[in-house]
Motif scaffolding. Structure first.
Motif, PDB file in Angstrom:
ATOM      1  N   VAL A 242      30.232  36.612  45.382  1.00  0.00           N
ATOM      2  CA  VAL A 242      30.909  37.658  44.616  1.00  0.00           C
ATOM      3  C   VAL A 242      31.105  38.938  45.429  1.00  0.00           C
ATOM      4  CG1 VAL A 242      30.844  39.105  42.555  1.00  0.00           C
ATOM      5  CG2 VAL A 242      30.032  36.751  42.419  1.00  0.00           C
ATOM      6  N   GLU A 246      34.688  40.349  47.347  1.00  0.00           N
ATOM      7  CA  GLU A 246      35.371  41.479  46.703  1.00  0.00           C
ATOM      8  C   GLU A 246      35.485  42.674  47.655  1.00  0.00           C
ATOM      9  OE1 GLU A 246      37.001  41.667  44.031  1.00  0.00           O
ATOM     10  OE2 GLU A 246      36.435  39.848  42.971  1.00  0.00           O
ATOM     11  N   TYR A 276      35.167  30.699  43.067  1.00  0.00           N
ATOM     12  CA  TYR A 276      36.520  31.262  42.959  1.00  0.00           C
ATOM     13  C   TYR A 276      36.769  32.393  43.960  1.00  0.00           C
ATOM     14  CZ  TYR A 276      40.426  33.963  41.087  1.00  0.00           C
ATOM     15  OH  TYR A 276      41.595  34.666  40.955  1.00  0.00           O
ATOM     16  N   ARG A 277      35.913  33.396  43.966  1.00  0.00           N
ATOM     17  CA  ARG A 277      36.196  34.586  44.778  1.00  0.00           C
ATOM     18  C   ARG A 277      36.238  34.307  46.276  1.00  0.00           C
ATOM     19  NH1 ARG A 277      33.888  36.608  40.200  1.00  0.00           N
ATOM     20  NH2 ARG A 277      34.867  38.488  39.325  1.00  0.00           N
ATOM     21  N   ASN A 281      39.667  35.145  47.716  1.00  0.00           N
ATOM     22  CA  ASN A 281      39.654  36.436  48.406  1.00  0.00           C
ATOM     23  C   ASN A 281      39.417  36.337  49.903  1.00  0.00           C
ATOM     24  OD1 ASN A 281      39.989  37.463  45.867  1.00  0.00           O
ATOM     25  ND2 ASN A 281      38.055  38.578  45.795  1.00  0.00           N
TER      26      ASN A 281
END
Length: 321
Positions: A242, A246, A276-277, A281
């Motif tokens: 996470v 980010e 997901y991230r 990302n």
């Protein structure tokens, strides 16, 4: 008396803390990975991997990274706390000292596990046991070390403040800690903190202003690292699901906003699960304008040694294609 619907902040001054000498840890120095020197036999093993799917992609990734480092492009390693407490620090320190890695970024957990392993020779609590009686994370030595380093910032970022304090305590920490090694090598190691996510935030007297100031400075330093990838670079995320994906996305946005193209990045995510991230990302979005993203799924204690020996074998024994 508080106004209706308004909750008064809880006073932490009465929080009870203990000593690390009176608490158990699940990982110690005897569990750490050992550095193995590259050899033709290890290279044969890497070349024996199936030439399909992940086997093919892993070898291709190694060749690309080695070629880009030979061309002088930077290599940023982002890592979560689990990578540290799985005993992989010696392998990353070896890559740092040999010039493969040029910058690192971690979250608060990565810094804390690194400090505890280097200072006390053990880390990783039994969370369930400590949560039951409120003792989880309440080791005074860890909190006091981090808080003391941040109170004496003198304009330093979070990572450098901790690294300097480690080396002041004992120069041997330069060999046993990512923070210590980075400081010794004058290499950026940034720490990106979300308030409330780290055990040291539970302790009374936490210098919250210093935490925010130091972590924000490290964000700007990370932006500087990415700005140095105008001509291309490599970004590898090891086990942060996470925070670092980010932070990386925001830092990359800042850098591109300021006119740095960074259009030719090689990115990779190594993790037990493809969250997901990191997938979006790190691997996907940053490389849509050029470059390439990779994903490798597996346990850190297996994948990171493969990455370590692979980079060294492909660089020191097998000339990149």
């Amino acid at each position: 008396m508080s106004e209706r619907g308004r909750i008064e902040p809880l006073d932490l001054s009465g929080v009870s803390r203990g000593s690390i000498n009176d608490s158990s840890r699940k990982v110690s120095r005897r569990d750490l990975a050992r550095v193995v020197e590259p050899s033709p036999t290890l290279l044969d093993f890497l070349d024996s991997l199936p030439d399909v799917l992940a086997g093919q992609e892993f070898r291709e990734f190694l060749q690309i990274v080695v070629a880009r480092r030979a061309a002088g492009q930077p290599l940023l390693i982002m890592y979560g706390g689990h990578v540290v407490k799985c005993g992989l620090v010696p392998l990353l320190v070896d890559l740092m000292r040999r010039g493969y890695i040029t910058a690192l970024a971690t979250n608060g957990s990565g810094a804390i596990h690194d400090l505890e392993m280097s200072l006390f020779g053990r880390t990783s609590e039994d969370v369930v046991e400590g949560l039951a009686d409120g003792s989880f994370g309440m080791v005074r030595e860890t909190g006091d070390f981090v808080h003391g380093a941040l109170r004496d910032l003198s304009g330093l970022g979070y990572g450098e403040a901790l690294g300097r304090r480690l080396l002041e305590a004992d120069r041997a920490h330069a060999a046993t800690s990512l923070l210590g090694a980075a400081t010794d090598l004058v290499m950026p190691l940034t720490v990106h903190v979300a308030i409330g996510t780290d055990i040291v935030h539970q302790h009374p007297g936490m210098p919250a202003g210093a935490v925010g100031e130091a972590s924000y400075l490290d964000f700007r330093i990370l932006c500087g690292v990415l700005a140095g990838m105008d001509g291309g670079g490599v970004v590898i995320n090891l086990g942060s699901a996470v925070i670092l994906p980010e932070v990386f996305l925001k830092a990359l946005t800042v850098v591109r906003n300021l006119g740095h193209s960074t259009r030719d990045l090689i990115t990779a995510n190594f993790d037990m699960l493809q969250h997901y991230r990191p997938r979006v990302n790190v691997v996907d979005r940053p490389t849509r304008v050029g470059g390439r993203g990779f994903q490798f799924t597996g346990q850190h204690e297996i994948l990171v040694p493969l990455l370590h020996v692979g980079l060294r074998c492909y660089s020191e024994i097998k000339a990149p294609r």
